[in-house]
Design a protein around this motif. Structure first.
Motif, PDB file in Angstrom:
ATOM      1  N   TYR A 170      -3.115  -6.889 -58.034  1.00 43.98           N
ATOM      2  CA  TYR A 170      -4.225  -6.555 -57.148  1.00 43.98           C
ATOM      3  C   TYR A 170      -3.700  -6.533 -55.723  1.00 43.98           C
ATOM      4  N   SER A 171      -4.463  -5.925 -54.858  1.00 46.07           N
ATOM      5  CA  SER A 171      -4.097  -5.860 -53.446  1.00 46.07           C
ATOM      6  C   SER A 171      -4.844  -6.954 -52.692  1.00 46.07           C
ATOM      7  N   ASP A 203      -7.865  -5.600 -50.844  1.00 42.93           N
ATOM      8  CA  ASP A 203      -8.939  -4.932 -51.587  1.00 42.93           C
ATOM      9  C   ASP A 203      -9.572  -5.921 -52.555  1.00 42.93           C
ATOM     10  N   SER A 216     -12.063  -0.166 -64.100  1.00 43.20           N
ATOM     11  CA  SER A 216     -13.035  -0.462 -63.045  1.00 43.20           C
ATOM     12  C   SER A 216     -14.211  -1.232 -63.634  1.00 43.20           C
ATOM     13  N   GLU A 264     -12.142  -5.676 -54.414  1.00 42.24           N
ATOM     14  CA  GLU A 264     -12.558  -5.070 -55.680  1.00 42.24           C
ATOM     15  C   GLU A 264     -11.415  -5.047 -56.694  1.00 42.24           C
ATOM     16  N   SER A 265     -10.195  -4.841 -56.238  1.00 45.56           N
ATOM     17  CA  SER A 265      -9.052  -4.848 -57.164  1.00 45.56           C
ATOM     18  C   SER A 265      -8.843  -6.242 -57.747  1.00 45.56           C
TER      19      SER A 265
END
Length: 183
Positions: free
Chosen positions: A54-55, A58, A26, A60-61
């Motif tokens: 990553y998604s 999302d 993170s 942030e991912s």
């Protein structure tokens, strides 16, 4: 993280693939540096290739990938290590937060290939992505003419002679027995 192992054939050669799932990476408090466990650093150290997932739902991912790549480059500053960028959840287009253009741009910036997949609806896309990574690894390792690709691998110590191990175990047990009877 879990370790997954699979064997399959690419270009007539049997490949053994081990995938170390490294969760819990993170960003630290709105900065561009990452927080990761020591286990992840060990996985990075020994890896021959990287798959960044990553998604698309999302952001942030997606955001953590640049700092993670920088972290890997600090561990492997001069290595030619293949990278695969996988955008997952391609079936959730209405919830998309990361565009395909952003994914392609990041893959180009990091020097990797890009795949947008839906692991839920079409595992074949995931399979093709990993197959491409393995072909790239095979090409790189094959071009080393039998030499190690990177100087990072430590020489594995030779295992001691089994007779020597038995002798040392017997000595240890005998000395413990003598000290116990001396009390």
């Amino acid at each position: 993280g879990a370790l997954y192992s699979r064997k399959f054939t690419i270009d007539g050669e049997q490949i053994s693939l081990q995938v170390q799932d490294t969760p819990f990476v993170s960003l630290e408090d709105d900065t561009d540096s990452i927080c990761c466990q020591e286990q992840i650093n060990r996985s990075i150290y020994w890896a021959d290739g990287f798959v960044f997932v990553y998604s698309i739902t999302d952001y942030e991912s997606y955001r953590v990938l640049r700092p993670l790549h920088q972290h890997i480059r600090r561990i492997h500053p001069n290595a030619n290590i293949p990278l695969l960028l996988v955008a997952n959840k391609g079936d959730l287009l209405r919830a998309r937060q990361v565009s395909s253009k952003e994914g392609l741009q990041l893959a180009g910036e990091l020097g990797g290939s890009y795949h947008e997949v839906s692991a839920r609806e079409n595992c074949e896309g995931v399979h093709e992505a990993f197959q491409q990574l393995c072909q790239e690894l095979s090409r790189i390792i094959g071009s080393c003419n039998g030499e190690k690709r990177r100087g990072l691998h430590l020489v594995r110590p030779k295992s001691p002679n089994m007779q020597d191990l038995k002798r040392r175990l017997k000595q240890a047990l005998t000395s413990k027995g003598k000290s116990a009877t001396a009390l």
